[in-house]
Design a protein around this motif. Sequence first.
Motif, PDB file in Angstrom:
ATOM      1  N   GLY A  88       0.819  -1.192   0.000  1.00 49.13           N
ATOM      2  CA  GLY A  88       0.000   0.000   0.000  1.00 49.13           C
ATOM      3  C   GLY A  88       0.860   1.251   0.000  1.00 49.13           C
ATOM      4  N   GLN A  89       0.386   2.290   0.643  1.00 47.15           N
ATOM      5  CA  GLN A  89       1.138   3.522   0.828  1.00 47.15           C
ATOM      6  C   GLN A  89       1.443   3.654   2.314  1.00 47.15           C
ATOM      7  OE1 GLN A  89      -1.958   5.828  -1.777  1.00 47.15           O
ATOM      8  NE2 GLN A  89      -0.068   7.029  -1.873  1.00 47.15           N
ATOM      9  N   GLY A  90       2.722   3.829   2.627  1.00 46.54           N
ATOM     10  CA  GLY A  90       3.126   4.006   4.020  1.00 46.54           C
ATOM     11  C   GLY A  90       2.922   2.785   4.885  1.00 46.54           C
ATOM     12  N   GLY A  91       3.018   1.590   4.302  1.00 46.65           N
ATOM     13  CA  GLY A  91       2.785   0.368   5.068  1.00 46.65           C
ATOM     14  C   GLY A  91       3.755   0.212   6.231  1.00 46.65           C
ATOM     15  N   GLU A  92       3.249  -0.339   7.345  1.00 46.46           N
ATOM     16  CA  GLU A  92       4.064  -0.534   8.542  1.00 46.46           C
ATOM     17  C   GLU A  92       3.569  -1.767   9.289  1.00 46.46           C
ATOM     18  OE1 GLU A  92       5.301   2.953  10.957  1.00 46.46           O
ATOM     19  OE2 GLU A  92       4.341   1.886  12.629  1.00 46.46           O
ATOM     20  N   TYR A  93       4.508  -2.539   9.853  1.00 44.01           N
ATOM     21  CA  TYR A  93       4.138  -3.755  10.593  1.00 44.01           C
ATOM     22  C   TYR A  93       4.771  -3.720  11.977  1.00 44.01           C
ATOM     23  CZ  TYR A  93       3.629  -8.584  12.065  1.00 44.01           C
ATOM     24  OH  TYR A  93       3.300  -9.710  12.770  1.00 44.01           O
ATOM     25  N   LYS A  94       3.974  -4.062  12.978  1.00 44.66           N
ATOM     26  CA  LYS A  94       4.491  -4.210  14.337  1.00 44.66           C
ATOM     27  C   LYS A  94       3.566  -5.088  15.159  1.00 44.66           C
ATOM     28  CE  LYS A  94       5.844  -1.744  18.546  1.00 44.66           C
ATOM     29  NZ  LYS A  94       7.100  -2.498  18.682  1.00 44.66           N
ATOM     30  N   GLY A  95       4.146  -6.125  15.757  1.00 43.09           N
ATOM     31  CA  GLY A  95       3.443  -6.932  16.741  1.00 43.09           C
ATOM     32  C   GLY A  95       2.128  -7.521  16.291  1.00 43.09           C
ATOM     33  N   GLY A  96       2.061  -7.997  15.050  1.00 44.52           N
ATOM     34  CA  GLY A  96       0.840  -8.626  14.560  1.00 44.52           C
ATOM     35  C   GLY A  96      -0.109  -7.692  13.848  1.00 44.52           C
ATOM     36  N   LEU A  97       0.239  -6.398  13.738  1.00 44.02           N
ATOM     37  CA  LEU A  97      -0.596  -5.418  13.044  1.00 44.02           C
ATOM     38  C   LEU A  97       0.137  -4.881  11.829  1.00 44.02           C
ATOM     39  CD1 LEU A  97      -2.874  -3.301  12.640  1.00 44.02           C
ATOM     40  CD2 LEU A  97      -1.689  -1.873  14.325  1.00 44.02           C
ATOM     41  N   LEU A  98      -0.473  -5.036  10.653  1.00 41.45           N
ATOM     42  CA  LEU A  98       0.045  -4.412   9.441  1.00 41.45           C
ATOM     43  C   LEU A  98      -0.979  -3.375   8.988  1.00 41.45           C
ATOM     44  CD1 LEU A  98       1.815  -6.171   6.457  1.00 41.45           C
ATOM     45  CD2 LEU A  98       0.417  -4.122   6.148  1.00 41.45           C
ATOM     46  N   ALA A  99      -0.539  -2.122   8.904  1.00 41.60           N
ATOM     47  CA  ALA A  99      -1.439  -1.031   8.537  1.00 41.60           C
ATOM     48  C   ALA A  99      -0.882  -0.292   7.330  1.00 41.60           C
ATOM     49  CB  ALA A  99      -1.616  -0.060   9.703  1.00 41.60           C
ATOM     50  N   PHE A 100      -1.753   0.188   6.461  1.00 39.83           N
ATOM     51  CA  PHE A 100      -1.344   1.018   5.343  1.00 39.83           C
ATOM     52  C   PHE A 100      -2.515   1.883   4.907  1.00 39.83           C
ATOM     53  CE2 PHE A 100      -3.099  -2.772   3.278  1.00 39.83           C
ATOM     54  CZ  PHE A 100      -3.843  -2.244   2.218  1.00 39.83           C
ATOM     55  N   TRP A 101      -2.221   2.888   4.098  1.00 41.62           N
ATOM     56  CA  TRP A 101      -3.273   3.672   3.462  1.00 41.62           C
ATOM     57  C   TRP A 101      -3.083   3.578   1.958  1.00 41.62           C
ATOM     58  CZ3 TRP A 101      -3.063   8.535   0.715  1.00 41.62           C
ATOM     59  CH2 TRP A 101      -1.773   9.030   0.517  1.00 41.62           C
ATOM     60  N   LYS A 102      -4.151   3.737   1.249  1.00 38.29           N
ATOM     61  CA  LYS A 102      -4.085   3.768  -0.211  1.00 38.29           C
ATOM     62  C   LYS A 102      -5.354   4.435  -0.716  1.00 38.29           C
ATOM     63  CE  LYS A 102      -2.868   1.080  -4.302  1.00 38.29           C
ATOM     64  NZ  LYS A 102      -2.651  -0.272  -4.873  1.00 38.29           N
ATOM     65  N   GLY A 103      -5.170   5.517  -1.482  1.00 37.64           N
ATOM     66  CA  GLY A 103      -6.338   6.285  -1.908  1.00 37.64           C
ATOM     67  C   GLY A 103      -7.099   6.792  -0.701  1.00 37.64           C
TER      68      GLY A 103
END
Length: 270
Positions: A88-103
């Motif tokens: 995605g955009q700005g994807g980040e992973y830590k401790g079982g959580l992967l978050a990103f934004w896109k559009g």
Amino acid sequence: MQKLLPTSLYSWSFAEPSKTYTGREIFQYMNGAGEVYLAYGFRRLLVQRYACPEQEEILVEVFDMGFPRNAYGALTNLSGYGTPVEIGQGGEYKGGLLAFWKGRYFVCVIIDRENEEAKKGVYQMAAMISETIKEEGALPQILRFLPEGQYVPETLKYFYRNEILNIHFFVADRNLFHLSDKTDAVLVRMKDTKSYLLLIQYSEADESTAAFGDFTTRYMPESRGSGIIQTENMKWTACRRHRDMLAVVFDAPTRADAETILDTVQRRLR
């Protein structure tokens, strides 16, 4: 939004029907955190759980934030603590959580307990959702005014509501900076001085003038409109206006440090 999600992944499949929440219905799913998403213009949330025999459940949350800047802001509010990933955009992973934004979307893919197979599933699930989202969003223009290389990138928070500012640096219950849906704001922590830099862009120069007056009068009345003062913690707060922009430094170790940061920003605004 359901079309953004895969029906299955390896041995994971729908554990139950998806659930959708709109507007203030978000509080049926989450409590205090719902206020944060509403402050970023939240529209809808799709929640889907995936089950796998003898493996961690994968939880997917897809937030429709209405506009790309809202999705980006929601990510910055949460991010800065994990490992960047190219999803995605700005994807980040830590401790079982992967978050990103896109559009206009902000996406979280979550497991409760990490193991290699479940972690692999999180990455693959996030990548599949990202591929399905065809739109991409532009970064807010205000970011180009930040002094390059002088702040800690992981501390960047983008927002336009006073509630979010106060989460990351409490100023006042009253909205002294006149933040609204028509403003853009970014807060960062500086590398050398450990001070905070706040930039706000208004739709008109008159609005920045009014906000400067309100902030200096109520937050630093002893400055008598000069826009700089030493606070009770013996550090320095300084505020400067330039056309439709406000630049504010909090907790600078010295007056010279505060003025130097503002000088750097002002050169970028010209």
